[in-house]
Write an enzyme that holds these catalytic residues in place. Structure first.
Site, PDB file in Angstrom:
ATOM      1  N   GLN A   1       8.120   4.276   1.751  1.00  0.00           N
ATOM      2  CA  GLN A   1       9.206   3.388   2.175  1.00  0.00           C
ATOM      3  C   GLN A   1      10.027   2.883   0.985  1.00  0.00           C
ATOM      4  O   GLN A   1      11.254   2.960   0.974  1.00  0.00           O
ATOM      5  CB  GLN A   1       8.624   2.198   2.951  1.00  0.00           C
ATOM      6  CG  GLN A   1       7.888   2.596   4.208  1.00  0.00           C
ATOM      7  CD  GLN A   1       7.357   1.388   4.951  1.00  0.00           C
ATOM      8  OE1 GLN A   1       8.114   0.681   5.610  1.00  0.00           O
ATOM      9  NE2 GLN A   1       6.070   1.129   4.851  1.00  0.00           N
ATOM     10  N   LEU A   2       9.327   2.379  -0.019  1.00  0.00           N
ATOM     11  CA  LEU A   2      10.013   1.801  -1.177  1.00  0.00           C
ATOM     12  C   LEU A   2      10.683   2.871  -2.022  1.00  0.00           C
ATOM     13  O   LEU A   2      11.835   2.712  -2.457  1.00  0.00           O
ATOM     14  CB  LEU A   2       8.995   1.001  -2.005  1.00  0.00           C
ATOM     15  CG  LEU A   2       9.535   0.071  -3.082  1.00  0.00           C
ATOM     16  CD1 LEU A   2      10.632  -0.842  -2.575  1.00  0.00           C
ATOM     17  CD2 LEU A   2       8.381  -0.745  -3.674  1.00  0.00           C
TER      18      LEU A   2
ATOM     19  N   ALA B   1       0.779   4.616  -3.810  1.00  0.00           N
ATOM     20  CA  ALA B   1      -0.493   3.921  -3.598  1.00  0.00           C
ATOM     21  C   ALA B   1      -1.231   4.536  -2.432  1.00  0.00           C
ATOM     22  O   ALA B   1      -0.645   5.234  -1.601  1.00  0.00           O
ATOM     23  CB  ALA B   1      -0.242   2.433  -3.316  1.00  0.00           C
ATOM     24  N   TYR B   2      -2.524   4.250  -2.364  1.00  0.00           N
ATOM     25  CA  TYR B   2      -3.310   4.545  -1.168  1.00  0.00           C
ATOM     26  C   TYR B   2      -3.165   3.327  -0.274  1.00  0.00           C
ATOM     27  O   TYR B   2      -3.604   2.239  -0.635  1.00  0.00           O
ATOM     28  CB  TYR B   2      -4.777   4.771  -1.543  1.00  0.00           C
ATOM     29  CG  TYR B   2      -5.653   5.142  -0.357  1.00  0.00           C
ATOM     30  CD1 TYR B   2      -6.102   6.438  -0.175  1.00  0.00           C
ATOM     31  CD2 TYR B   2      -6.017   4.183   0.594  1.00  0.00           C
ATOM     32  CE1 TYR B   2      -6.905   6.786   0.910  1.00  0.00           C
ATOM     33  CE2 TYR B   2      -6.801   4.516   1.684  1.00  0.00           C
ATOM     34  CZ  TYR B   2      -7.239   5.812   1.839  1.00  0.00           C
ATOM     35  OH  TYR B   2      -8.015   6.146   2.921  1.00  0.00           O
ATOM     36  N   THR B   3      -2.523   3.478   0.878  1.00  0.00           N
ATOM     37  CA  THR B   3      -2.187   2.311   1.709  1.00  0.00           C
ATOM     38  C   THR B   3      -2.802   2.352   3.111  1.00  0.00           C
ATOM     39  O   THR B   3      -2.500   1.488   3.935  1.00  0.00           O
ATOM     40  CB  THR B   3      -0.656   2.176   1.857  1.00  0.00           C
ATOM     41  OG1 THR B   3      -0.140   3.393   2.416  1.00  0.00           O
ATOM     42  CG2 THR B   3       0.005   1.900   0.518  1.00  0.00           C
TER      43      THR B   3
ATOM     44  N   THR C   1      -0.065  -6.151  -3.525  1.00  0.00           N
ATOM     45  CA  THR C   1      -0.118  -6.556  -2.119  1.00  0.00           C
ATOM     46  C   THR C   1      -0.667  -7.961  -1.912  1.00  0.00           C
ATOM     47  O   THR C   1      -1.432  -8.469  -2.738  1.00  0.00           O
ATOM     48  CB  THR C   1      -1.022  -5.551  -1.335  1.00  0.00           C
ATOM     49  OG1 THR C   1      -1.205  -5.997   0.001  1.00  0.00           O
ATOM     50  CG2 THR C   1      -2.393  -5.425  -1.991  1.00  0.00           C
ATOM     51  N   ASP C   2      -0.310  -8.542  -0.782  1.00  0.00           N
ATOM     52  CA  ASP C   2      -0.878  -9.830  -0.363  1.00  0.00           C
ATOM     53  C   ASP C   2      -2.353  -9.692   0.018  1.00  0.00           C
ATOM     54  O   ASP C   2      -3.066 -10.696   0.129  1.00  0.00           O
ATOM     55  CB  ASP C   2      -0.097 -10.387   0.833  1.00  0.00           C
ATOM     56  CG  ASP C   2      -0.115  -9.450   2.034  1.00  0.00           C
ATOM     57  OD1 ASP C   2       0.004  -8.222   1.838  1.00  0.00           O
ATOM     58  OD2 ASP C   2      -0.237  -9.936   3.177  1.00  0.00           O
TER      59      ASP C   2
ATOM     60  N   TYR D   1      -9.236  -1.768   0.644  1.00  0.00           N
ATOM     61  CA  TYR D   1      -7.858  -1.595   0.165  1.00  0.00           C
ATOM     62  C   TYR D   1      -7.467  -2.747  -0.763  1.00  0.00           C
ATOM     63  O   TYR D   1      -6.981  -2.522  -1.883  1.00  0.00           O
ATOM     64  CB  TYR D   1      -6.899  -1.518   1.358  1.00  0.00           C
ATOM     65  CG  TYR D   1      -5.446  -1.680   0.975  1.00  0.00           C
ATOM     66  CD1 TYR D   1      -4.779  -0.683   0.262  1.00  0.00           C
ATOM     67  CD2 TYR D   1      -4.730  -2.831   1.314  1.00  0.00           C
ATOM     68  CE1 TYR D   1      -3.445  -0.838  -0.107  1.00  0.00           C
ATOM     69  CE2 TYR D   1      -3.404  -2.989   0.953  1.00  0.00           C
ATOM     70  CZ  TYR D   1      -2.769  -1.992   0.246  1.00  0.00           C
ATOM     71  OH  TYR D   1      -1.454  -2.143  -0.125  1.00  0.00           O
TER      72      TYR D   1
ATOM     73  N   TRP E   1       3.640  -6.869   4.295  1.00  0.00           N
ATOM     74  CA  TRP E   1       4.192  -6.425   5.586  1.00  0.00           C
ATOM     75  C   TRP E   1       5.472  -5.598   5.403  1.00  0.00           C
ATOM     76  O   TRP E   1       6.510  -5.875   6.007  1.00  0.00           O
ATOM     77  CB  TRP E   1       4.496  -7.630   6.468  1.00  0.00           C
ATOM     78  CG  TRP E   1       3.356  -8.542   6.792  1.00  0.00           C
ATOM     79  CD1 TRP E   1       2.126  -8.599   6.188  1.00  0.00           C
ATOM     80  CD2 TRP E   1       3.343  -9.559   7.812  1.00  0.00           C
ATOM     81  NE1 TRP E   1       1.361  -9.592   6.754  1.00  0.00           N
ATOM     82  CE2 TRP E   1       2.079 -10.196   7.761  1.00  0.00           C
ATOM     83  CE3 TRP E   1       4.274 -10.001   8.743  1.00  0.00           C
ATOM     84  CZ2 TRP E   1       1.727 -11.237   8.610  1.00  0.00           C
ATOM     85  CZ3 TRP E   1       3.928 -11.031   9.592  1.00  0.00           C
ATOM     86  CH2 TRP E   1       2.667 -11.650   9.537  1.00  0.00           C
TER      87      TRP E   1
END
Length: 281
Positions: A12-13, A62-64, A103-104, A127, A152
């Protein structure tokens, strides 16, 4: 001309950075997917970085797969920790700049107020743990790095909550969405712009920064906004997380405090509905 390497080019990014890159022809952009930058194979990664010789790395790869990570722990840690460690070493050794995306999910979700960058981390799933060890390694190997924690993430590209909701709201008469996990979404196009703005800022100030849209909402409230902008007639109900069990536990509260990135880099952060609306235009 500075050479910018973007890992995770098809994500996405990475995809949003590719859209913006046409406005920044003062840089040479290299968008690398997993075949060009192997984050899961450090021997190949070394050869690839030495061949490209970037001046800047935007590490968006990344592994997401949060749930899958529970059973693919080794792979998650290779990509989210060991590859990040290697990239940080490379940028330190070669005097290159690094913006690494985190990430959060490094938090445990027990807070009730927005989390700043100095809050204690305590991941509740594999994760999150892999991303946190990546952060630690990144700052150890290259203290001049910038780490951006986000949450998110959604975009016109890739798979994400917004696109899933759009599909389900057109397919079904009723859907239920978790209403007890609180945070704020991030439009990947906004974050991509913020990364470029940081790079172009007159001063490079390393450290950890938070970035997400303004607003404090649940996934259920986010779904209601998607319904509103999409003009869908589907009924949306709110349910507790206990009614929707997943292999990986999620933090219940992961709202990020964005004061630091706004004060340091003068980054503009829109309200979440403003950003969501852009995706529907």
């Amino acid at each position: 001309m500075k050479k910018i390497l973007v890992t995770g080019a098809n994500g996405q990014l990475g995809s949003e950075l590719a859209v913006l890159s046409v406005n920044y022809s003062n840089y040479e952009w290299i968008f690398a997917d997993r075949t060009q930058i192997a984050l899961d194979d450090l021997d190949i990664l070394e050869k690839q970085l030495n061949k490209i010789q970037p001046d800047v790395i935007f590490n968006c790869g990344a592994y997401t797969a949060v749930d899958k990570a529970e059973t693919e722990k080794e792979l998650a840690f290779t990509i989210n920790h060991l590859a990040v460690e290697f990239i940080a070493k490379y940028t330190q050794k070669n005097d290159a700049k690094l913006i690494h995306i985190s990430t959060d999910y490094v938090f445990d979700g027990t807070s009730s107020i927005a989390l700043n960058e100095d809050e204690k981390t305590n991941p509740v799933n594999v994760y999150g743990a892999s991303k946190r060890t990546g952060e630690i390694a990144c700052l150890k190997e290259n203290p001049n790095s910038i780490i951006i924690r986000t949450s998110w993430v959604y975009s016109k590209f890739g798979n994400n909550f917004v696109k899933t909701m759009q599909r389900l709201m057109q397919e079904r008469n009723t859907i239920n969405v978790v209403n007890d996990q609180i945070g704020s979404p991030t439009y990947a196009a906004d974050l991509a712009q913020a990364m470029i703005d940081i790079l172009e800022f007159p001063e490079w100030i390393p450290g950890i920064y938070n970035y997400s849209s303004e607003g404090e909402i649940s996934w259920y409230e986010f779904a209601l906004s998607i319904k509103e902008f999409g003009g869908y007639s589907c009924n949306v109900g709110g349910i507790p997380s206990a009614s929707y069990p997943t292999p990986a536990k999620r933090p219940e509260f992961s709202l990020l405090d964005k004061k630091k990135i706004k004060a340091t880099y003068n980054v503009d952060i829109p309200y979440y509905k403003e950003s969501l609306k852009k995706m529907f235009v």
